[in-house]
Structure formats: structure tokens, C-alpha cells
Design a protein around this motif. Sequence first.
Motif, short mmCIF file in Angstrom:
data_model
loop_
_atom_site.label_atom_id
_atom_site.label_comp_id
_atom_site.label_asym_id
_atom_site.label_seq_id
_atom_site.Cartn_x
_atom_site.Cartn_y
_atom_site.Cartn_z
N SER A 69 101.47 -20.21 62.04
CA SER A 69 100.38 -19.54 61.30
C SER A 69 99.35 -20.56 60.80
CB SER A 69 100.96 -18.74 60.14
OG SER A 69 101.53 -19.58 59.14
N HIS A 70 99.81 -21.76 60.45
CA HIS A 70 98.87 -22.81 60.06
C HIS A 70 98.04 -23.27 61.26
CE1 HIS A 70 99.92 -23.91 55.85
NE2 HIS A 70 101.03 -23.25 56.15
N LEU A 71 98.67 -23.36 62.43
CA LEU A 71 97.94 -23.71 63.65
C LEU A 71 96.89 -22.65 63.95
CD1 LEU A 71 97.82 -25.72 66.09
CD2 LEU A 71 99.32 -24.11 67.28
N SER A 74 93.96 -23.02 61.62
CA SER A 74 93.13 -24.15 62.04
C SER A 74 92.25 -23.75 63.22
CB SER A 74 94.02 -25.33 62.43
OG SER A 74 93.26 -26.40 62.95
N ASP A 75 92.80 -23.00 64.17
CA ASP A 75 92.01 -22.51 65.30
C ASP A 75 90.91 -21.57 64.85
OD1 ASP A 75 93.31 -23.94 67.28
OD2 ASP A 75 94.82 -22.38 67.63
N LEU A 76 91.21 -20.74 63.84
CA LEU A 76 90.19 -19.85 63.28
C LEU A 76 89.02 -20.65 62.70
CD1 LEU A 76 92.09 -17.00 61.37
CD2 LEU A 76 90.51 -16.74 63.27
N LEU A 77 89.33 -21.71 61.99
CA LEU A 77 88.28 -22.54 61.40
C LEU A 77 87.42 -23.20 62.47
CD1 LEU A 77 90.05 -24.30 58.37
CD2 LEU A 77 88.46 -22.38 58.33
N ILE A 78 88.06 -23.69 63.53
CA ILE A 78 87.31 -24.32 64.63
C ILE A 78 86.37 -23.31 65.27
CG2 ILE A 78 87.51 -25.33 66.94
CD1 ILE A 78 90.06 -26.70 66.03
N SER A 79 86.87 -22.11 65.55
CA SER A 79 86.05 -21.09 66.23
C SER A 79 84.89 -20.64 65.37
CB SER A 79 86.92 -19.88 66.61
OG SER A 79 87.90 -20.25 67.54
N THR A 80 85.16 -20.31 64.11
CA THR A 80 84.10 -19.81 63.23
C THR A 80 83.10 -20.90 62.87
OG1 THR A 80 85.56 -20.18 61.32
CG2 THR A 80 85.50 -17.96 62.25
N THR A 113 90.13 -30.85 63.52
CA THR A 113 90.69 -31.55 64.68
C THR A 113 91.83 -32.46 64.24
OG1 THR A 113 88.56 -31.49 65.85
CG2 THR A 113 90.19 -33.10 66.59
N ILE A 114 91.61 -33.23 63.17
CA ILE A 114 92.68 -34.09 62.65
C ILE A 114 93.85 -33.25 62.17
CG2 ILE A 114 93.28 -35.73 60.81
CD1 ILE A 114 90.35 -36.69 60.91
N THR A 115 93.56 -32.17 61.45
CA THR A 115 94.61 -31.30 60.93
C THR A 115 95.47 -30.73 62.05
OG1 THR A 115 93.25 -30.68 59.02
CG2 THR A 115 95.06 -29.20 59.60
N GLU A 116 94.80 -30.30 63.13
CA GLU A 116 95.56 -29.72 64.24
C GLU A 116 96.44 -30.76 64.92
OE1 GLU A 116 94.65 -26.57 67.84
OE2 GLU A 116 93.66 -26.49 65.90
#
Length: 307
Positions: A69-71, A74-80, A113-116
Motif C-alpha cells: 500500500s505504501h508502494l 508512492s506511485d500515486l504521487l509520481i503519477s499525479t 523516486t528515492i522513497t520507492e
Amino acid sequence: MDSTIMSGKNHSILSEFILLGFGNLNGFNVIFFIVFLIIFLFTIIGNLLIIVLVSITPALQTPMYYLLSHLSFSDLLISTNILPNMLGSLLFGEEKMTFFGCITQFYFFSATTITECLILAVMSYDRYLAICNPLRYSSIMEVFCINLSAWPWLLGFTLNLSAVLPVSDFDFCADNVIDHFYCDLFPLQKLSCSDTSLVELDVFAFSMPIFIFPCGFIMVTYIYIFHAIFSMLSTTGKQKAFSTCSSHLLAVGTFYGTLIAKYMIPSKGNSLLINKFVSLLHTVFTPLINPIIYSLRTEAALDFLRP
């Protein structure tokens, strides 16, 4: 160039940048806009669905799915962070962004990116414990799971300041056109009339350990994981173990593959279009396929977790 210049500290700051995106696609801009809008919506829905399902489904409230769910977040943040501006440039041919908006986009892109990278490393540790040390898995992850998921966010949103703060202090002269679909380090360096050599060295010194150590950690954990799997006597046990690891390996391969390719391809000349395409894979398609990869393996992973 429409660029209001403000003076301060003996340097100039452009009030806005123009993102060219993919430019004129020979009349296919609207078609590509519709395609990427659909991708954007599916990305949002897919990742939100994972977050909601993990939150409300008791069978999915395990450390592995908590980290997933954290991944997804993170993907949601990258996309938006990336796609709305890219959609604007596809529809209108270019997209204007304020200086503050550009630096903010760069900050969130580098932070996520670092977080992922770190989340994927923590997920590999989770799989290592589940397969190589199953008797202690629950006791360790129940105690440290929240901390292990919090550290990637904390480090991601602080370590990237070593690159963002120097970039925000760059001198920009007259040119404010970024030939890309989002604000990144290399395009901003090209526009700057400052000496960026020290910044490049600083970013290299900080970024290499940030990306290499998690990647190396993942490789080491999977050496132990594969050794444990091949030592299993049960064929069914081997199949279940491989199934629960395959989704994570696909996610790691996709993420690191596009990330490495992105920074190995020069951002100039004929290579610029290739760089844009690889950046597209990293920022648009990776957040889309991660939910697909994990949803296809959900039942196999749950089977492995059952006693």
C-alpha cells in the motif's frame, strides 16, 4: 520568451518555464491525450484500489500488503505529480509552469523516486524473512513494520534536498523553454547560466549511494531467498515461494530498469527523444503496471502466508 525576471542576491530568477512535452505529434496530440488520460485514470483507480483493499480486507492486513500500500501511494504521487502537466502539453502543445511549481515538481519527483527505491528494499527484506526465517517473521515484522515503512518516506523527502536546494538557487538567463514533459535535474542544468559542476558532483555523491545501496541490498536478500527456495524439499513449497517473490522481482526490475536507462541516456541531440520515452516508461507506465503485477499474484501470495 515570456519570462519576468526578478533580481536578488546578484542573480536572476525566471518567473515561469515552458514545458514543450512531446511537441507537435503530427496531428495525433488529441489521440495521445486521450490514451494517456485513460492510463492516468487507470493508474489512480488501480493504486487507490490496492490501498483501500489493504485497509478494509482482514486477509490482506499483513506486512507484505501493508508495504504494498505504501508502494501504491508512492506511485500515486509520481503519477499525479507528472501526468497532469504532460496531458496539458499534449493538448495545448506546451505547458507553462511557474518557477516555484517547477522546483516543487522536481522536489516531489526526486523524493518519491528515492522513497520507492527504499520501499522496494524493505519489501525484499520482508520476503527474505518470510522465506528464510519464517518462524521469526511475525514477531519481527509486527514490531518493526511501521518503522520500516516510515523510514523510506522520511529519507526520501529529506535526502533529496541536497539536489533541490542548489537547483532552486541556480541563475537562469533568458531561455525558459524546457524540452521535456516535466521538470528534472538535467533540463534545469541545461537552462542555467551558473556553474553547475559542483552541484553535479554533489548530486552524484549523494544519489549514487541512495540508489546503489538499496539495489545491492535487494540483490543480496534474493541470493539468500533463492538459496532457501532451492533447499526446499517440497515442490509445492518452491512454487509458492517463487510465486510470492515474482511480483516483487517484476516491480524491482521494471523500476530499476527504467531508472538506470533514464540516467544513462544523454539528454541532448537525437538521444533526447529516447530519454523522453524512457522517462515516460519510468513515470507513467511503472505506476500503472505495479497494481497489475501484484493483483495477478495476490492469491498465490495469500496461499503462501496461510499455515
